[in-house]
Write an enzyme that holds these catalytic residues in place. Structure first.
Site, PDB file in Angstrom:
ATOM      1  N   GLU A 186       0.760  -1.295  -0.153  1.00 49.12           N
ATOM      2  CA  GLU A 186       0.109  -0.280  -0.305  1.00 49.12           C
ATOM      3  C   GLU A 186       0.965   1.347  -0.160  1.00 49.12           C
ATOM      4  OE1 GLU A 186      -3.265   0.204   2.300  1.00 49.12           O
ATOM      5  OE2 GLU A 186      -3.669   1.711   2.033  1.00 49.12           O
ATOM      6  N   ARG A 187       0.484   1.846  -1.379  1.00 48.65           N
ATOM      7  CA  ARG A 187       0.949   3.438  -0.718  1.00 48.65           C
ATOM      8  C   ARG A 187       2.727   3.241  -1.447  1.00 48.65           C
ATOM      9  NH1 ARG A 187      -3.073   5.864  -2.329  1.00 48.65           N
ATOM     10  NH2 ARG A 187      -4.540   5.744  -0.572  1.00 48.65           N
ATOM     11  N   LYS A 306      -3.375  -0.106  14.159  1.00 46.01           N
ATOM     12  CA  LYS A 306      -4.763   0.849  13.433  1.00 46.01           C
ATOM     13  C   LYS A 306      -5.855   0.406  13.310  1.00 46.01           C
ATOM     14  CE  LYS A 306      -5.805   3.431   8.273  1.00 46.01           C
ATOM     15  NZ  LYS A 306      -6.010   3.502   7.698  1.00 46.01           N
ATOM     16  N   GLU A 310     -10.078   4.826   8.167  1.00 46.64           N
ATOM     17  CA  GLU A 310     -11.038   4.348   7.669  1.00 46.64           C
ATOM     18  C   GLU A 310     -10.880   2.531   6.909  1.00 46.64           C
ATOM     19  OE1 GLU A 310      -6.751   5.149   6.214  1.00 46.64           O
ATOM     20  OE2 GLU A 310      -7.630   7.259   5.494  1.00 46.64           O
ATOM     21  N   LYS A 379       0.973  10.986  13.472  1.00 44.64           N
ATOM     22  CA  LYS A 379       1.444  11.363  11.967  1.00 44.64           C
ATOM     23  C   LYS A 379       2.203  12.752  12.675  1.00 44.64           C
ATOM     24  CE  LYS A 379      -1.003   8.433   8.379  1.00 44.64           C
ATOM     25  NZ  LYS A 379      -2.169   8.646   7.546  1.00 44.64           N
ATOM     26  N   ASP A 384      -2.375  14.437   6.602  1.00 43.71           N
ATOM     27  CA  ASP A 384      -2.085  13.174   6.625  1.00 43.71           C
ATOM     28  C   ASP A 384      -1.174  13.325   5.399  1.00 43.71           C
ATOM     29  OD1 ASP A 384      -1.929  10.486   5.900  1.00 43.71           O
ATOM     30  OD2 ASP A 384      -4.125  10.388   4.276  1.00 43.71           O
ATOM     31  N   GLU A 412       3.578   9.007  -0.943  1.00 45.25           N
ATOM     32  CA  GLU A 412       2.742   8.949  -1.363  1.00 45.25           C
ATOM     33  C   GLU A 412       1.796  10.799  -2.289  1.00 45.25           C
ATOM     34  OE1 GLU A 412       0.040   8.267   1.427  1.00 45.25           O
ATOM     35  OE2 GLU A 412      -1.895   8.443   0.872  1.00 45.25           O
ATOM     36  N   HIS A 540      -4.327  19.050   0.291  1.00 46.24           N
ATOM     37  CA  HIS A 540      -5.180  17.665  -0.182  1.00 46.24           C
ATOM     38  C   HIS A 540      -6.313  18.015  -1.580  1.00 46.24           C
ATOM     39  CE1 HIS A 540      -8.196  14.668   0.478  1.00 46.24           C
ATOM     40  NE2 HIS A 540      -7.531  14.735   1.794  1.00 46.24           N
ATOM     41  N   TRP A 562     -12.465  13.026   1.691  1.00 45.22           N
ATOM     42  CA  TRP A 562     -11.046  12.599   1.038  1.00 45.22           C
ATOM     43  C   TRP A 562     -10.886  13.830  -0.020  1.00 45.22           C
ATOM     44  CZ3 TRP A 562     -12.634   6.226   1.037  1.00 45.22           C
ATOM     45  CH2 TRP A 562     -11.779   6.058   2.372  1.00 45.22           C
TER      46      TRP A 562
END
Ligand code: GCW
Length: 719
Positions: A186-187, A306, A310, A379, A384, A412, A540, A562
């Site tokens: 992922e990513r 996590k 999500e 983070k 994000d 990412e 974003h 999103w």
């Protein structure tokens, strides 16, 4: 007859000689910063050889064996043709590599203070009576010291005057792999996962060993090998056996394995009816699971989790808190000394507040409620991993709960595999940010190293950027991000220019006509990327789902949080997210001194302007430009910066091997065209609202807005 035979031999020799540089270069990317290139200068070679030809490694641990092996690899690289088969066995050593307890008393007595100052993974390099000593209190420290010695040679420090004492400031320095059991990442943008689960446990690939070497060389001592979007299967015997084989391979290198734990694993694996953290059967299940894991991996690091984010299950499903969830696992790991790394990346589209506020709102009230083997993983910023974010407001706000940093080494949101951007510059900005938690000087780095709040555990994680690509990271320069992560994890206050310089010398060449200009590019690359992607605090505004390329028009769909429009809110009146008191008031989550820096739209750094403020298009900024002009000028400046990076690189032809030179050349061409793409797409889109012409000097877009909005790509990697 004789003649032709001689000619034949000559031909073979010539053939081999010409093959050498090509053969060597084909693999240079794989060797990362552990190139150990031949020491060409005869004087230098002689002086290093005087030491390196006589080494003693008195110890007999598995790590000592690894040290001898590394010396062999390095020796063969530095001094081609010499014999290193019995390296470490010198009877008249010029280099002594042994733990403090094994030092000859002449050296130990004279250096008593130095030795006493060494902490667990620390090491010292010093010279006594003409002999170089590499020493430590622990096996792992000794391996780090050996890499310290080899780095000194790679960067051409004279050994005769070595005097280094190094102690890590952060205890757990780890990579987080978002690797799935089917080997997609992922990513991930550098191929498939390096973990070949199918061949494990019987086959230990050389790449695992080289992975461990690379990590040990920068002090990384932990790895979480599976995706945080977790598959419970990894907790079953079939996979535990495989994970244990990796742990065995990593152990001599001082690296502990962590696994990601899916919160509802008791239901998925054993059919329990609930995963409620307060349910005794669930608690019992996790205890038994932890016991089982430690049978496979006696030094298992613990779980990375996590939850409630999500789509991942978590304590919310049972009306419980994040502390209830974390403590459930902590309790199970406690008897074995394991840690829970519980992620603070918790947010929901059903919570009406500004997404950037949600983690703080949820975790701050839980400060002090976590068991003492829990670390909350935060983070760097509150959204994000965007190209630029202010530091996360939780840093400084949890004095009773150890917090660890989560950086994203994989890019990412920063151009993925083809953009050159030195992430250390971005990380440095966050690490040196002042939270003012205990007055001025309460930097994020002091939160992490534990000195600000006296944390009992300290840790830092980076989401790995490596895969099966021949050079590990896809982009040759992305190796620097892995390297810098390790160095900053060891010392979050380290000088990033020094880090870049060391990396360039070890990876490419010591030639200053290469090192200096390329380092200059590295230092400027982050500012350049932010300019052409998200200037002035924009965030974003990338494409949906795969996140590659611009998408300021992204709107609608399943989740508002999103979309791009949720964040930039562009209209004819202006643009930006008001996070002041008049808006979402995310600002209130910061200390008063920080609020003061950011609350006023006339005095806030332009780097964060649109993150915290909504600003009219014709508002005049401190630069004398209107907001619209400034935005356009910055996008243009970013494109010009990318072109400058490309030109600077092209001037390096001949300084390094052709393979990596060409790789970079084509990636830089991509970077320049993608910088133009970002500029053109974003400016055309925002121009609909500003309704103003592009200022002088800003190039006209190549296409119209519809072209960029309709632009589709398929199978973008990483999802
Ligand atoms: O940045 C986002 C990514 C997700 C990731 C998530 C997270 C692992 O788009 O792919 O999931 O963050 O950090 O959990």
């Amino acid at each position: 007859m004789m003649n032709s035979y001689r000619n034949y031999l000559w031909a073979i020799c010539l053939f081999l000689v010409f093959q050498l540089p090509f053969k060597a270069s084909a693999n240079e990317g794989y060797k990362l910063w552990l190139q150990y290139a031949p020491i060409e200068d005869s004087k230098e070679r002689e002086s290093y050889w005087a030491f390196f030809s006589q080494i003693k490694v008195p110890g007999n641990s598995a790590t000592d064996a690894v040290i001898r092996k590394e010396l062999q690899i390095a020796g063969r690289g530095f001094f081609p043709g010499e014999d290193f088969s019995s390296v470490g066995a010198s009877t008249d050593p010029k280099i002594w590599i042994g733990k403090a307890a094994s030092l000859p008393s002449s050296a130990a007595d004279a250096m008593a203070n130095k030795l006493a100052s060494l902490t667990k993974d620390g090491y010292a390099l010093f010279v006594r009576d003409g002999r170089v000593y590499v020493t430590s209190q622990t096996d792992t420290g000794l391996l780090y010291g050996t890499f310290g010695l080899l780095k000194a040679m790679q960067t051409r420090q004279p050994l005769a005057s070595l005097d280094v004492t190094e102690n890590p400031k952060i205890q757990t320095r780890m990579l987080n792999h978002w690797d799935n059991l089917n080997r997609t990442v992922e990513r991930g943008y550098a191929g498939f996962s390096i973990w070949n689960w199918h061949r494990l446990p019987k086959h230990i690939d050389q790449q695992y060993i080289d992975y461990a070497r690379a990590n040990a060389s920068i002090g990384v001592n932990a790895t979480s090998i599976t995706n945080v979007n977790a598959n419970a299967l990894v907790l079953t015997p079939v996979y535990l056996e495989k994970a244990a084989a990796l742990a065995d391979a990593f152990r001599p290198y001082g690296i502990r394995v962590f696994l990601t734990a899916r919160f509802n694993a008791p239901m998925q694996l054993d059919g329990l009816e609930t995963a409620d953290p307060l349910d005794p059967a669930v608690q019992e299940w996790w205890k038994r699971k932890a016991d089982e894991i430690y049978q496979y991996i006696p030094d298992f690091g613990g779980f990375l989790v996590k939850a409630d984010s999500e789509g991942q299950p978590g304590p919310h499903n049972y009306g419980r808190t994040q502390a209830d969830g974390a403590n459930l696992l902590a309790e199970a790991l406690k008897p074995h000394g394991g840690l829970v790394m519980w992620r603070a990346f918790v947010y929901s589209e059903n919570t009406p507040t500004d997404r950037t506020k949600q983690a703080y709102d949820e975790f701050k009230p839980l400060d002090g409620k976590f068991k003492d083997n829990v670390i909350v993983q935060v983070k760097n910023g509150p959204l994000d991993f965007q190209p630029r974010e202010p530091f996360h407001p939780l840093f400084g706000a949890m004095p009773e709960t150890p917090l660890m940093m989560e950086f994203q080494i994989t890019k990412e949101y920063l151009g993925q595999d083809t953009h050159w951007v030195n992430l250390a510059s971005m990380w440095k900005e966050v690490l040196q940010a002042d939270t003012y938690a205990n007055g001025a000087g309460s930097t994020v780095s002091r939160v992490l190293d534990g000195t600000l709040h006296g944390y009992n555990h300290t840790a830092i994680a980076g989401v790995a950027n490596i895969g099966t690509d021949r050079n590990w990271t896809g982009h040759p320069m992305a190796q620097a991000d892995w390297y810098s992560f390790g160095r900053l994890a060891w010392n979050p206050d380290a000088d990033i220019q020094e880090i870049a310089k060391d990396w360039l010398k070890m990876t490419f060449t010591n030639n200053p006509s290469f090192v200096e200009p390329v380092m200059d590019v590295m230092m400027k690359s982050y500012g350049i990327l932010v300019d052409y992607m998200t200037p002035l605090g924009l965030h974003h505004i990338m494409a949906r789902s795969h996140h590659w390329g611009p998408g300021p028009w992204v709107t609608g769909g399943r989740r508002d949080d999103w979309t791009a429009t949720y964040y930039h809110r562009a209209s004819e009146d202006g643009i930006g997210f008001d996070r002041t008191e008049a808006g979402s008031n995310a600002l209130e989550q910061y200390a008063p001194e920080v609020r003061e820096q950011w609350r006023n739209l006339d005095t806030i750094s332009l780097d964060y302007l649109l993150w915290f403020h909504r600003v009219a298009w014709d508002k005049e900024l401190a630069t004398g430009n209107t907001l619209w002009e400034e935005m356009a000028i910055r996008y243009q400046r970013g494109v010009e910066g990318a072109r400058w990076m490309e030109q600077t690189w092209l001037a390096q032809e001949g300084h390094i091997d052709e393979e990596r030179f060409e790789h970079m050349r084509s990636f830089l061409a991509i970077q320049v065209s993608e910088a133009e793409w970002w500029r053109d797409a974003c400016l055309l889109y925002f121009q609909q609202f500003s309704r103003q012409p592009l200022p002088l000097g800003v190039e006209k877009p190549k296409h119209d807005l519809a072209y960029y909005q309709d632009f589709r790509r398929f199978f973008v990697p990483g999802i």
